[in-house]
Design an enzyme around this catalytic site. Structure first.
Site, PDB file in Angstrom:
ATOM      1  N   ILE A  65       0.844  -1.191   0.000  1.00 32.05           N
ATOM      2  CA  ILE A  65       0.000   0.000   0.000  1.00 32.05           C
ATOM      3  C   ILE A  65       0.880   1.242   0.000  1.00 32.05           C
ATOM      4  CG2 ILE A  65      -1.741   1.257   1.360  1.00 32.05           C
ATOM      5  CD1 ILE A  65      -2.062  -1.654   2.801  1.00 32.05           C
ATOM      6  N   CYS A  66       0.494   2.248  -0.786  1.00 38.17           N
ATOM      7  CA  CYS A  66       1.128   3.563  -0.706  1.00 38.17           C
ATOM      8  C   CYS A  66       0.045   4.609  -0.921  1.00 38.17           C
ATOM      9  CB  CYS A  66       2.288   3.708  -1.689  1.00 38.17           C
ATOM     10  SG  CYS A  66       1.799   3.805  -3.409  1.00 38.17           S
ATOM     11  N   ARG A  67       0.429   5.821  -1.236  1.00 37.79           N
ATOM     12  CA  ARG A  67      -0.547   6.893  -1.395  1.00 37.79           C
ATOM     13  C   ARG A  67      -1.421   6.691  -2.630  1.00 37.79           C
ATOM     14  NH1 ARG A  67      -1.566  11.804  -3.711  1.00 37.79           N
ATOM     15  NH2 ARG A  67       0.209  11.598  -5.098  1.00 37.79           N
ATOM     16  N   GLY A  69      -0.561   4.134  -5.266  1.00 43.88           N
ATOM     17  CA  GLY A  69      -0.373   2.831  -5.900  1.00 43.88           C
ATOM     18  C   GLY A  69       0.891   2.731  -6.728  1.00 43.88           C
ATOM     19  N   MET A  93      -3.983   4.630  -0.976  1.00 42.43           N
ATOM     20  CA  MET A  93      -4.799   5.185   0.103  1.00 42.43           C
ATOM     21  C   MET A  93      -5.771   6.257  -0.405  1.00 42.43           C
ATOM     22  SD  MET A  93      -4.287   3.529   2.860  1.00 42.43           S
ATOM     23  CE  MET A  93      -5.019   4.590   4.113  1.00 42.43           C
TER      24      MET A  93
END
Length: 101
Positions: A65-67, A69, A93
């Site tokens: 997961i990141c901000r 993708g 996210m």
């Protein structure tokens, strides 16, 4: 490079609700995760991944997961070289939070 499996926020929510055995790893920086993480996710910043592979189970389905993708996609591509079952949270996210409303 490799095709990285993608999981949408809706699919991930469903997996979490049904109790599917997943490992969630958030690769954002400290200041980003301060605004919130998916419950149950571990935090390993992207830059630490190469030095912390022992903290990532190689025998489990791992969702990164990141901000947005993008960083988590790169982490998945990196780890696939070593045989990890890595999937990317598409939209990161940003989309996860949008599906809350």
């Amino acid at each position: 490079m490799h095709n990285v499996p993608q999981i949408t926020p809706q699919e991930l929510r469903q997996c979490i609700e049904t109790g599917e055995d997943l490992v969630l790893i958030d690769v954002r920086e400290d200041e980003e995760v301060a605004f919130g993480m998916i419950p149950g996710a571990q935090h390993i910043p992207m830059g630490e991944i190469p030095h912390r592979t022992e903290d990532i189970p190689s025998d489990a389905k791992v969702i990164f997961i990141c901000r947005s993708g993008a960083r988590s996609q790169r982490v998945c591509e990196y780890l696939q070289q070593f045989g990890y079952n890595a999937a990317n949270l598409s939209g990161g996210m940003i989309e996860w939070n949008e599906t809350l409303s």
